[in-house]
Design a protein around this motif. Structure first.
Motif, PDB file in Angstrom:
ATOM      1  N   LYS A 235       0.846  -1.199   0.000  1.00  9.79           N
ATOM      2  CA  LYS A 235       0.000   0.000   0.000  1.00  9.79           C
ATOM      3  C   LYS A 235       0.877   1.244   0.000  1.00  9.79           C
ATOM      4  O   LYS A 235       1.864   1.299   0.741  1.00  9.79           O
ATOM      5  N   PRO A 236       0.540   2.231  -0.803  1.00 14.87           N
ATOM      6  CA  PRO A 236       1.402   3.416  -0.866  1.00 14.87           C
ATOM      7  C   PRO A 236       1.377   4.216   0.431  1.00 14.87           C
ATOM      8  O   PRO A 236       0.384   4.219   1.151  1.00 14.87           O
ATOM      9  N   ASP A 237       2.485   4.871   0.722  1.00 17.58           N
ATOM     10  CA  ASP A 237       2.604   5.715   1.911  1.00 17.58           C
ATOM     11  C   ASP A 237       1.957   7.063   1.589  1.00 17.58           C
ATOM     12  O   ASP A 237       2.443   7.791   0.722  1.00 17.58           O
ATOM     13  N   THR A 238       0.894   7.379   2.291  1.00 19.85           N
ATOM     14  CA  THR A 238       0.159   8.611   1.954  1.00 19.85           C
ATOM     15  C   THR A 238       1.009   9.861   2.182  1.00 19.85           C
ATOM     16  O   THR A 238       0.789  10.879   1.538  1.00 19.85           O
ATOM     17  N   LEU A 239       1.983   9.772   3.103  1.00 21.05           N
ATOM     18  CA  LEU A 239       2.827  10.952   3.352  1.00 21.05           C
ATOM     19  C   LEU A 239       3.675  11.291   2.123  1.00 21.05           C
ATOM     20  O   LEU A 239       4.116  12.429   1.955  1.00 21.05           O
TER      21      LEU A 239
ATOM     22  N   GLY B 244       3.021  16.034  10.106  1.00 20.43           N
ATOM     23  CA  GLY B 244       3.568  14.681  10.194  1.00 20.43           C
ATOM     24  C   GLY B 244       2.529  13.596  10.416  1.00 20.43           C
ATOM     25  O   GLY B 244       2.864  12.414  10.475  1.00 20.43           O
ATOM     26  N   VAL B 245       1.277  13.983  10.611  1.00 20.20           N
ATOM     27  CA  VAL B 245       0.219  12.980  10.802  1.00 20.20           C
ATOM     28  C   VAL B 245      -0.154  12.411   9.423  1.00 20.20           C
ATOM     29  O   VAL B 245      -0.372  13.175   8.493  1.00 20.20           O
ATOM     30  N   PRO B 246      -0.220  11.087   9.283  1.00 23.27           N
ATOM     31  CA  PRO B 246      -0.556  10.521   7.970  1.00 23.27           C
ATOM     32  C   PRO B 246      -1.914  11.013   7.470  1.00 23.27           C
ATOM     33  O   PRO B 246      -2.855  11.175   8.253  1.00 23.27           O
ATOM     34  N   CYS B 247      -1.988  11.241   6.185  1.00 23.16           N
ATOM     35  CA  CYS B 247      -3.185  11.853   5.593  1.00 23.16           C
ATOM     36  C   CYS B 247      -4.446  11.064   5.889  1.00 23.16           C
ATOM     37  O   CYS B 247      -5.518  11.622   6.117  1.00 23.16           O
ATOM     38  N   GLN B 248      -4.306   9.698   5.883  1.00 28.37           N
ATOM     39  CA  GLN B 248      -5.516   8.881   6.004  1.00 28.37           C
ATOM     40  C   GLN B 248      -6.084   8.881   7.413  1.00 28.37           C
ATOM     41  O   GLN B 248      -7.126   8.295   7.659  1.00 28.37           O
TER      42      GLN B 248
ATOM     43  N   PRO C 241      -8.409   2.963   8.373  1.00 33.82           N
ATOM     44  CA  PRO C 241      -7.477   2.280   7.477  1.00 33.82           C
ATOM     45  C   PRO C 241      -8.145   1.123   6.759  1.00 33.82           C
ATOM     46  O   PRO C 241      -7.848   0.843   5.618  1.00 33.82           O
ATOM     47  N   ALA C 242      -9.098   0.461   7.435  1.00 26.71           N
ATOM     48  CA  ALA C 242      -9.739  -0.699   6.834  1.00 26.71           C
ATOM     49  C   ALA C 242     -10.551  -0.308   5.609  1.00 26.71           C
ATOM     50  O   ALA C 242     -10.809  -1.119   4.742  1.00 26.71           O
ATOM     51  N   ALA C 243     -10.972   0.950   5.571  1.00 35.77           N
ATOM     52  CA  ALA C 243     -11.788   1.386   4.440  1.00 35.77           C
ATOM     53  C   ALA C 243     -10.938   1.729   3.229  1.00 35.77           C
ATOM     54  O   ALA C 243     -11.428   2.250   2.255  1.00 35.77           O
ATOM     55  N   GLY C 244      -9.685   1.480   3.329  1.00 35.54           N
ATOM     56  CA  GLY C 244      -8.864   1.663   2.129  1.00 35.54           C
ATOM     57  C   GLY C 244      -7.618   2.479   2.338  1.00 35.54           C
ATOM     58  O   GLY C 244      -6.805   2.547   1.472  1.00 35.54           O
ATOM     59  N   GLY C 245      -7.451   3.090   3.500  1.00 36.75           N
ATOM     60  CA  GLY C 245      -6.243   3.869   3.723  1.00 36.75           C
ATOM     61  C   GLY C 245      -5.040   2.975   3.931  1.00 36.75           C
ATOM     62  O   GLY C 245      -5.164   1.777   4.168  1.00 36.75           O
ATOM     63  N   ALA C 246      -3.869   3.552   3.856  1.00 32.71           N
ATOM     64  CA  ALA C 246      -2.642   2.779   4.044  1.00 32.71           C
ATOM     65  C   ALA C 246      -2.517   2.403   5.507  1.00 32.71           C
ATOM     66  O   ALA C 246      -2.952   3.134   6.394  1.00 32.71           O
ATOM     67  N   LYS C 247      -1.958   1.256   5.756  1.00 34.62           N
ATOM     68  CA  LYS C 247      -1.803   0.815   7.143  1.00 34.62           C
ATOM     69  C   LYS C 247      -0.413   1.194   7.643  1.00 34.62           C
ATOM     70  O   LYS C 247       0.522   1.205   6.871  1.00 34.62           O
TER      71      LYS C 247
END
Lengths: 243, 194
Positions: B134-138, B166-170, B188-194
């Motif tokens: 999964k891509p890193d949203t940062l 610094g907080v991840p976007c998701q 995260p379960a709805a599709g965000g990066a873990k």
């Protein structure tokens, strides 16, 4: 077996026709794709381009483009109010990893994605001494890399700088408009990866393609129209400072 | 007329040379050269057979129907799956080369073996055991959404250091439907990066 002169005269033309088909081979392997039904081009919507470099990376992945060479790239123009004719143009690593943050109040900025224009009257195909580059019947400028000598005449002839000599294959290389994709009903890798829809594959022979409505209702330009190349990369929102 | 014999001999030589030329030409010029124009017609089919690496969003949507549904209702509806997740194709590790003796190496020189099979779309072929990273949203989100005067004014842009610290976007946005408060749950379960 006795064949009369009459039978021989009947058989010979039929055999000639059959032989022609044997010689012709089977170049079209996508069974439902008919070259005569398509005429491919590309629409590039400059106001939508954000310079993210997704198209450049996708093209490199899809087509194994070597590092430092580009089948498509993105340029960033900076045009100041007092200097419209010599804009500052940057394209760090082809725009592959995006662009540095631009300063406010430094004039006008915009991104211009560039690629092979798949010209209908392409100068590159005209100069090839061996017939290794050509315009396919569906309007895509392609290279037969098994036939190319690597003389680079075409690289010099392209007015848009879209060709290069592949560093390991030592033959000419360029955008194929993802011919292996569009013949299977997919769009090009750059269009697939563009997050803003700034690129749009266009089939000019398909009456249902939205390109026709767009061309009818929007001011559209091609690069270097004075070269009369019949370019089929149509730019919407192209600034006059772009060369 | 009796003095013209040397002319006939010369003409005969010319005819033989012409036949040799035609024979050599038949060998040298590819069969499909000239089929559509001054080029080898079969080259078109060969180029069309290159392997496809970006499978297209339709391939992803055929299985990930729940995400496709969320995605189609959000502001990222026009962003195709592989624009963020990368090409579905993954490069296969090269198979180990079998050891060849001298005779086999000689054979490989005069008749090179066929190239390895075209890469397969691994995740689509074996979705349970091959899962893309999964891509890193940062990294991913800021690539498009970092504020810059060069970007079109209507495009949503933020200064990453100021906007999220610094907080991840998701944490706040679901990348598949990024508007806060949209129907899609932010998790995260709805599709965000873990």
């Amino acid at each position: 077996m006795n064949i009369s002169r009459r039978h021989l005269l009947i058989l010979l033309p039929a055999a000639a026709v059959a032989w022609k088909y044997v010689e012709a081979g089977t170049p079209e392997d996508s069974p439902n794709y008919q070259m005569s039904e398509h005429w491919w081009g590309m629409l590039i919507n400059i106001p939508k381009c954000i310079g993210c470099g997704n198209c450049v990376r996708a093209c490199a992945t899809e087509n194994d483009v070597p590092d430092g060479y580009f089948r498509t790239w993105v340029e960033r123009y900076n045009v100041t109010d007092t200097n419209m004719t010599t804009p500052e143009v940057i394209s760090p690593d082809g725009g592959k990893e995006g662009f540095p943050v631009a300063q406010e109040d430094a004039g006008k900025y915009f991104f211009v994605p560039k690629m092979c224009n798949h010209c209908a009257d392409s100068p590159c195909t005209q100069v090839c001494p061996v017939g290794a580059t050509f315009i396919s019947p569906d309007g895509v400028v392609l290279i037969d890399q098994t036939y190319c000598l690597g003389c680079a005449y075409c690289v010099q002839a392209c007015p848009y700088g879209c060709r290069y000599i592949h560093p390991t294959k030592k033959v000419a290389d360029k955008c194929t408009l993802c011919y292996h994709r569009i013949t299977k009903g997919l769009t090009t890798a750059c269009c697939e990866a563009c997050p803003t829809g700034a690129r749009q594959l266009a089939d000019l022979k398909n009456p249902n393609d939205p390109i026709h409505e767009f061309l009818k209702t929007h001011p559209v330009q091609v690069l270097k129209p004075q070269m009369a190349t019949g370019a089929k990369a149509y730019y919407f929102g192209l600034d006059g400072s772009v060369r | 007329m009796k003095d013209a014999g040397h002319l006939f001999r010369f003409a005969g030589l010319f005819v033989v040379a012409f036949l040799v030329f035609l024979m050599l030409r038949g060998f040298v010029v590819p069969k499909t050269f000239g089929q559509y124009g001054h080029y080898r017609g079969a080259a078109i089919g060969e180029i069309a057979q290159h392997p496809v690496k970006f499978a297209g969003h339709q391939t992803c949507e055929s299985c990930h129907t729940d995400i496709a549904d969320t995605h189609s209702k959000g502001a990222h509806a026009h962003v195709n799956c592989e624009a963020c997740h990368g090409a579905l194709y993954q490069r296969l590790p090269a198979p180990p080369q079998p050891k060849r003796n001298l005779y086999q190496r000689f054979l490989a020189l005069i008749a090179p073996p066929a190239p390895p099979d075209a890469p397969t779309l691994l995740h689509a072929d074996d979705p349970m055991s091959v899962t893309p990273v999964k891509p890193d949203t940062l990294v991913l989100c800021v690539r498009c959404h970092t504020a810059s005067a060069a970007k079109p004014k209507g495009f949503p842009q933020v200064d990453p250091s100021d906007h999220m610290g610094g907080v991840p976007c998701q944490t706040c946005h679901n990348p598949h439907s990024p508007a806060i408060g949209s129907n899609a749950a932010v998790s995260p379960a709805a599709g965000g990066a873990k």
